[in-house]
Write a protein that holds these residues in place. Structure first.
Motif, PDB file in Angstrom:
ATOM      1  N   VAL A  27      70.843  13.997  77.042  1.00 21.15           N
ATOM      2  CA  VAL A  27      71.358  15.329  77.381  1.00 21.15           C
ATOM      3  C   VAL A  27      71.262  16.260  76.176  1.00 21.15           C
ATOM      4  O   VAL A  27      70.790  17.401  76.287  1.00 21.15           O
TER       5      VAL A  27
ATOM      6  N   LYS B 217      67.999  15.711  82.167  1.00 21.26           N
ATOM      7  CA  LYS B 217      69.380  15.749  81.669  1.00 21.26           C
ATOM      8  C   LYS B 217      70.419  15.687  82.786  1.00 21.26           C
ATOM      9  O   LYS B 217      71.557  15.331  82.535  1.00 21.26           O
ATOM     10  N   THR B 218      70.031  16.038  84.002  1.00 19.93           N
ATOM     11  CA  THR B 218      70.990  16.002  85.108  1.00 19.93           C
ATOM     12  C   THR B 218      70.826  14.751  85.979  1.00 19.93           C
ATOM     13  O   THR B 218      71.526  14.605  86.973  1.00 19.93           O
ATOM     14  N   ALA B 219      69.904  13.868  85.568  1.00 25.87           N
ATOM     15  CA  ALA B 219      69.700  12.633  86.332  1.00 25.87           C
ATOM     16  C   ALA B 219      70.947  11.755  86.250  1.00 25.87           C
ATOM     17  O   ALA B 219      71.619  11.719  85.221  1.00 25.87           O
TER      18      ALA B 219
ATOM     19  N   ASP C 171      68.906  19.531  75.962  1.00 15.91           N
ATOM     20  CA  ASP C 171      69.501  20.847  75.701  1.00 15.91           C
ATOM     21  C   ASP C 171      68.850  21.527  74.504  1.00 15.91           C
ATOM     22  O   ASP C 171      68.591  22.735  74.522  1.00 15.91           O
TER      23      ASP C 171
ATOM     24  N   ALA D 181      72.248   9.783  82.932  1.00 22.86           N
ATOM     25  CA  ALA D 181      71.656  10.308  81.692  1.00 22.86           C
ATOM     26  C   ALA D 181      72.662  10.146  80.562  1.00 22.86           C
ATOM     27  O   ALA D 181      73.813  10.558  80.680  1.00 22.86           O
TER      28      ALA D 181
ATOM     29  N   THR E  52      65.404  19.743  82.651  1.00 19.86           N
ATOM     30  CA  THR E  52      66.633  19.905  83.415  1.00 19.86           C
ATOM     31  C   THR E  52      66.840  18.711  84.337  1.00 19.86           C
ATOM     32  O   THR E  52      67.958  18.194  84.464  1.00 19.86           O
ATOM     33  N   ALA E  53      65.762  18.231  84.953  1.00 15.86           N
ATOM     34  CA  ALA E  53      65.863  17.053  85.815  1.00 15.86           C
ATOM     35  C   ALA E  53      66.253  15.818  85.002  1.00 15.86           C
ATOM     36  O   ALA E  53      67.072  15.004  85.447  1.00 15.86           O
TER      37      ALA E  53
ATOM     38  N   ARG F 270      61.894  22.756  83.773  1.00 12.62           N
ATOM     39  CA  ARG F 270      62.312  22.080  85.015  1.00 12.62           C
ATOM     40  C   ARG F 270      62.369  20.571  84.809  1.00 12.62           C
ATOM     41  O   ARG F 270      63.304  19.903  85.263  1.00 12.62           O
TER      42      ARG F 270
END
Length: 177
Positions: free
Chosen positions: A143, A133-135, A147, A138, A130-131, A127
């Motif tokens: 990223v 890389k999606t900020a 991943d 980023a 994921t936060a 979690r």
């Protein structure tokens, strides 16, 4: 991860001093363990000793004196060779999670509880990644690094599920030995 080659790669973009190399390393490899300044300077000294980098001058520009390093032609060739070299897959499992499950089974511990707790820790880290890389904003390094880590955590989770389903037969095997 080869600190020597990472620093050569950073030097390939142009001359740099140790402080800047450390900062750029930490930016470009955000999920890696940050380099200590001592490690950067020790590695730079070894690169110079081995003819892969050289001192390109010193200057202070209003601050402390800093030594500028640049990659040599031999350093560029070494970097090209290393970057093209296929990294062999690990021949054996050397994972602490695996070891703890085996020890737990051997000592009549509670491997099921351990796997449950470890799964929760992995999901929590997934979690977080994921936060990250999606900020908004980023960068690509962040990223890609997230991943990579997420893929490995996912593989661990699949292994934990498979192993959890096999705990009873594994424990029975240990009891008969």
């Amino acid at each position: 991860m080869s600190t020597r080659h990472i620093l050569l790669g950073l030097l390939a973009t142009g001359p740099s001093h140790g402080y800047d190399l450390k900062r750029r390393h930490d930016e470009r490899f955000p999920q890696a363990r940050p380099l200590a300044y001592g490690q950067v300077y020790t590695t730079l000294q070894r690169l110079v000793r081995d003819g892969l980098a050289e001192v390109d001058g010193t200057g202070s520009e209003g601050g402390p004196e800093r030594t500028l390093y640049r990659a040599t032609e031999d350093g560029a060739r070494e970097l090209t060779r290393w970057a093209a070299e296929v990294t062999p897959p690990a021949p054996f499992v050397a994972n602490e999670i695996f070891a703890k499950v085996v020890v737990s089974i051997l000592t009549s511990g509670d491997p099921e509880a351990y796997l449950r707790d470890q799964r929760a820790a992995h999901i929590g880290r997934m979690r977080e990644l994921t936060a990250v890389k999606t900020a908004p904003g980023a960068d690509l390094s962040t990223v890609l690094s997230a991943d990579y880590a997420l893929t490995h955590l996912d593989a661990d989770l699949r292994w934990m599920t498979t192993t959890g389903a096999r705990l009873a037969p594994l424990a029975a095997e240990v009891d008969t030995v």
